[in-house]
Design a protein around this motif. Structure first.
Motif, PDB file in Angstrom:
ATOM      1  N   GLU A 302     -46.935 -41.997   2.643  1.00  0.00           N
ATOM      2  CA  GLU A 302     -45.859 -42.139   3.630  1.00  0.00           C
ATOM      3  C   GLU A 302     -46.197 -41.443   4.955  1.00  0.00           C
ATOM      4  OE1 GLU A 302     -44.521 -42.139  -0.557  1.00  0.00           O
ATOM      5  OE2 GLU A 302     -45.582 -40.669   0.669  1.00  0.00           O
ATOM      6  N   GLN A 303     -47.484 -41.295   5.262  1.00  0.00           N
ATOM      7  CA  GLN A 303     -47.944 -40.518   6.416  1.00  0.00           C
ATOM      8  C   GLN A 303     -47.262 -40.919   7.724  1.00  0.00           C
ATOM      9  OE1 GLN A 303     -49.874 -37.972   5.962  1.00  0.00           O
ATOM     10  NE2 GLN A 303     -50.422 -37.366   8.034  1.00  0.00           N
ATOM     11  N   ASN A 304     -47.017 -42.187   7.917  1.00  0.00           N
ATOM     12  CA  ASN A 304     -46.469 -42.655   9.189  1.00  0.00           C
ATOM     13  C   ASN A 304     -44.942 -42.664   9.233  1.00  0.00           C
ATOM     14  OD1 ASN A 304     -49.016 -43.097  10.317  1.00  0.00           O
ATOM     15  ND2 ASN A 304     -49.184 -45.072   9.271  1.00  0.00           N
ATOM     16  N   ASP A 305     -44.311 -42.273   8.144  1.00  0.00           N
ATOM     17  CA  ASP A 305     -42.848 -42.216   8.093  1.00  0.00           C
ATOM     18  C   ASP A 305     -42.410 -40.797   8.434  1.00  0.00           C
ATOM     19  OD1 ASP A 305     -40.173 -42.346   7.624  1.00  0.00           O
ATOM     20  OD2 ASP A 305     -40.323 -42.779   5.478  1.00  0.00           O
ATOM     21  N   GLU A 306     -41.968 -40.594   9.653  1.00  0.00           N
ATOM     22  CA  GLU A 306     -41.599 -39.251  10.097  1.00  0.00           C
ATOM     23  C   GLU A 306     -40.138 -38.908   9.817  1.00  0.00           C
ATOM     24  OE1 GLU A 306     -43.064 -37.828  13.871  1.00  0.00           O
ATOM     25  OE2 GLU A 306     -44.207 -39.657  14.130  1.00  0.00           O
ATOM     26  N   GLY A 307     -39.344 -39.878   9.408  1.00  0.00           N
ATOM     27  CA  GLY A 307     -37.934 -39.600   9.200  1.00  0.00           C
ATOM     28  C   GLY A 307     -37.267 -39.252  10.516  1.00  0.00           C
ATOM     29  N   MET A 308     -36.307 -38.329  10.478  1.00  0.00           N
ATOM     30  CA  MET A 308     -35.619 -37.914  11.705  1.00  0.00           C
ATOM     31  C   MET A 308     -36.384 -36.748  12.331  1.00  0.00           C
ATOM     32  SD  MET A 308     -31.681 -36.616  12.240  1.00  0.00           S
ATOM     33  CE  MET A 308     -31.016 -38.138  11.568  1.00  0.00           C
ATOM     34  N   ARG A 309     -36.982 -36.982  13.496  1.00  0.00           N
ATOM     35  CA  ARG A 309     -37.731 -35.935  14.161  1.00  0.00           C
ATOM     36  C   ARG A 309     -36.797 -35.107  15.019  1.00  0.00           C
ATOM     37  NH1 ARG A 309     -41.737 -37.857  18.523  1.00  0.00           N
ATOM     38  NH2 ARG A 309     -42.208 -39.399  16.920  1.00  0.00           N
ATOM     39  N   ALA A 310     -36.930 -33.782  14.936  1.00  0.00           N
ATOM     40  CA  ALA A 310     -36.055 -32.880  15.698  1.00  0.00           C
ATOM     41  C   ALA A 310     -36.882 -31.931  16.544  1.00  0.00           C
ATOM     42  CB  ALA A 310     -35.166 -32.097  14.748  1.00  0.00           C
ATOM     43  N   ASP A 311     -36.335 -31.536  17.668  1.00  0.00           N
ATOM     44  CA  ASP A 311     -36.953 -30.533  18.537  1.00  0.00           C
ATOM     45  C   ASP A 311     -35.901 -29.462  18.802  1.00  0.00           C
ATOM     46  OD1 ASP A 311     -37.987 -28.991  20.570  1.00  0.00           O
ATOM     47  OD2 ASP A 311     -38.827 -30.671  21.693  1.00  0.00           O
ATOM     48  N   SER A 312     -36.101 -28.317  18.155  1.00  0.00           N
ATOM     49  CA  SER A 312     -35.086 -27.245  18.234  1.00  0.00           C
ATOM     50  C   SER A 312     -34.839 -26.787  19.666  1.00  0.00           C
ATOM     51  CB  SER A 312     -35.516 -26.054  17.389  1.00  0.00           C
ATOM     52  OG  SER A 312     -35.533 -26.394  16.022  1.00  0.00           O
ATOM     53  N   SER A 313     -35.852 -26.899  20.539  1.00  0.00           N
ATOM     54  CA  SER A 313     -35.678 -26.466  21.926  1.00  0.00           C
ATOM     55  C   SER A 313     -34.702 -27.356  22.681  1.00  0.00           C
ATOM     56  CB  SER A 313     -37.031 -26.467  22.650  1.00  0.00           C
ATOM     57  OG  SER A 313     -37.526 -27.781  22.802  1.00  0.00           O
ATOM     58  N   LYS A 314     -34.408 -28.546  22.133  1.00  0.00           N
ATOM     59  CA  LYS A 314     -33.517 -29.476  22.810  1.00  0.00           C
ATOM     60  C   LYS A 314     -32.173 -29.629  22.091  1.00  0.00           C
ATOM     61  CE  LYS A 314     -37.440 -32.084  24.638  1.00  0.00           C
ATOM     62  NZ  LYS A 314     -38.176 -33.354  24.630  1.00  0.00           N
ATOM     63  N   LEU A 315     -32.012 -28.875  20.995  1.00  0.00           N
ATOM     64  CA  LEU A 315     -30.754 -28.979  20.253  1.00  0.00           C
ATOM     65  C   LEU A 315     -29.744 -27.972  20.795  1.00  0.00           C
ATOM     66  CD1 LEU A 315     -32.097 -29.330  16.600  1.00  0.00           C
ATOM     67  CD2 LEU A 315     -31.261 -31.121  18.122  1.00  0.00           C
TER      68      LEU A 315
END
Length: 315
Positions: A302-315
């Motif tokens: 599943e290498q290309n399945d990133e799911g929901m990507r988050a960036d804590s600096s933008k949350l």
């Protein structure tokens, strides 16, 4: 230190080598200079200029305490190269910031970073004191992280490259040196993770890890040759490491980015090198390989399945 840079310097690619006072780092710095780079030679150890004048022999033994960033920079200058020695304590983020500021102030740009700085303590968990564990994490993984944080803005301007001395990830490496492996593998994770970031950013930047396939003559191996001179037959010269790094810097970014490479294997694959005898410390010896021939593939189905990507600096 001058706050301006000359036009001739402005046209040269600039390499920062951290951990360049002796051994492998020294050789990498010298060979980068021979190949047209202006080099910032960085580490903790320095030699007062008054002592440098009287140093005999010069250059000193490249694996001894007499070899410092001052002597290495002087060696490069005597060979006709461009080098500046800047002291750094990689356990201190403010010291790292001063290093990078000084490097950019001197040369006006930054194209390559080589992180060779490292702390070593080999032993099982039960005999590894907490202070040793903490020092290794601060020098190895935290020091690397700090260097990357400070150099990234400058490297982005030149689509620069980062070379990190860290191992492929496989669990035999953990045996008998778990505390050391935690930091070194942390560095390897940083190489692979930042490599993925670079792909997303699409800036043409690259980061690669390099590790010796055969033990290399250095300050770390000197203790073994002192006990048993025959051990030298199991060592290669540090030239193989700098040759591999130079090849990595010329390779297409797709060839190296996010990879964890062995020096011999990369030279064999990319430069088609077949004869490694010239790298043996003892001519005619056949040093034993210390690394596996085949390393595990860490990717998953599943290498290309990133799911929901988050960036804590933008949350």
């Amino acid at each position: 230190m001058s706050s301006s840079h000359s036009p001739s310097r402005a046209t040269k690619p600039v390499a920062l080598v951290v951990g360049a006072s002796r051994g492998i780092g020294r050789q990498v710095a010298i060979d980068l200079a021979k190949n047209g780079y202006a080099v910032i030679v960085a580490a903790k150890s320095i030699t007062p200029l008054s002592a440098l004048v009287n140093l005999n022999p010069f250059p000193p033994d490249p694996n001894s305490q007499l070899s410092t960033i001052t002597t290495v920079a002087r060696e490069i200058q005597l060979l006709g190269g461009d080098a500046t020695a800047i002291a750094v304590d990689t356990t201190s983020y403010s010291s790292i910031q001063s290093l990078v500021f000084g490097a950019v102030q001197t040369y006006g740009r930054l194209d390559v970073v080589v992180y060779n700085s490292g702390a070593i303590w080999w032993g099982p968990v039960s005999t590894t004191p907490m202070k040793r564990f903490q020092l290794m994490q601060r020098v190895n993984v935290e020091g690397l992280y700090g260097i990357i944080q400070e150099t990234l803005p400058h490297l982005r301007r030149t689509s620069g490259r980062i070379v990190v001395v860290c191992p492929p990830i496989y669990n035999r490496f953990f045996r008998g040196k778990t505390a050391y492996a935690i930091g070194k593998v942390g560095m390897s994770v940083l190489v692979q993770g930042l490599g993925m970031d670079f792909v997303r950013e699409g800036r043409g930047m690259g980061i690669v890890g390099i590790w010796p396939a055969v033990a290399i003559e250095s300050a770390a191996t000197e203790q073994f040759t002192k006990k048993d001179p025959e051990y030298a037959k199991q060592l290669r010269k540090p030239d193989i490491f700098s040759d591999a790094i130079l090849a990595m810097l010329e390779a297409p970014v797709e060839e190296i980015n996010g990879k964890l490479e062995l020096d011999e294997d990369f030279l064999r694959r990319y430069k088609r090198v077949k004869d490694f005898d010239k790298y043996s410390v003892v001519p005619g010896s056949n040093p034993k390989r210390i690394m596996p021939l085949i390393l595990p593939d860490l990717t998953v189905e599943e290498q290309n399945d990133e799911g929901m990507r988050a960036d804590s600096s933008k949350l």
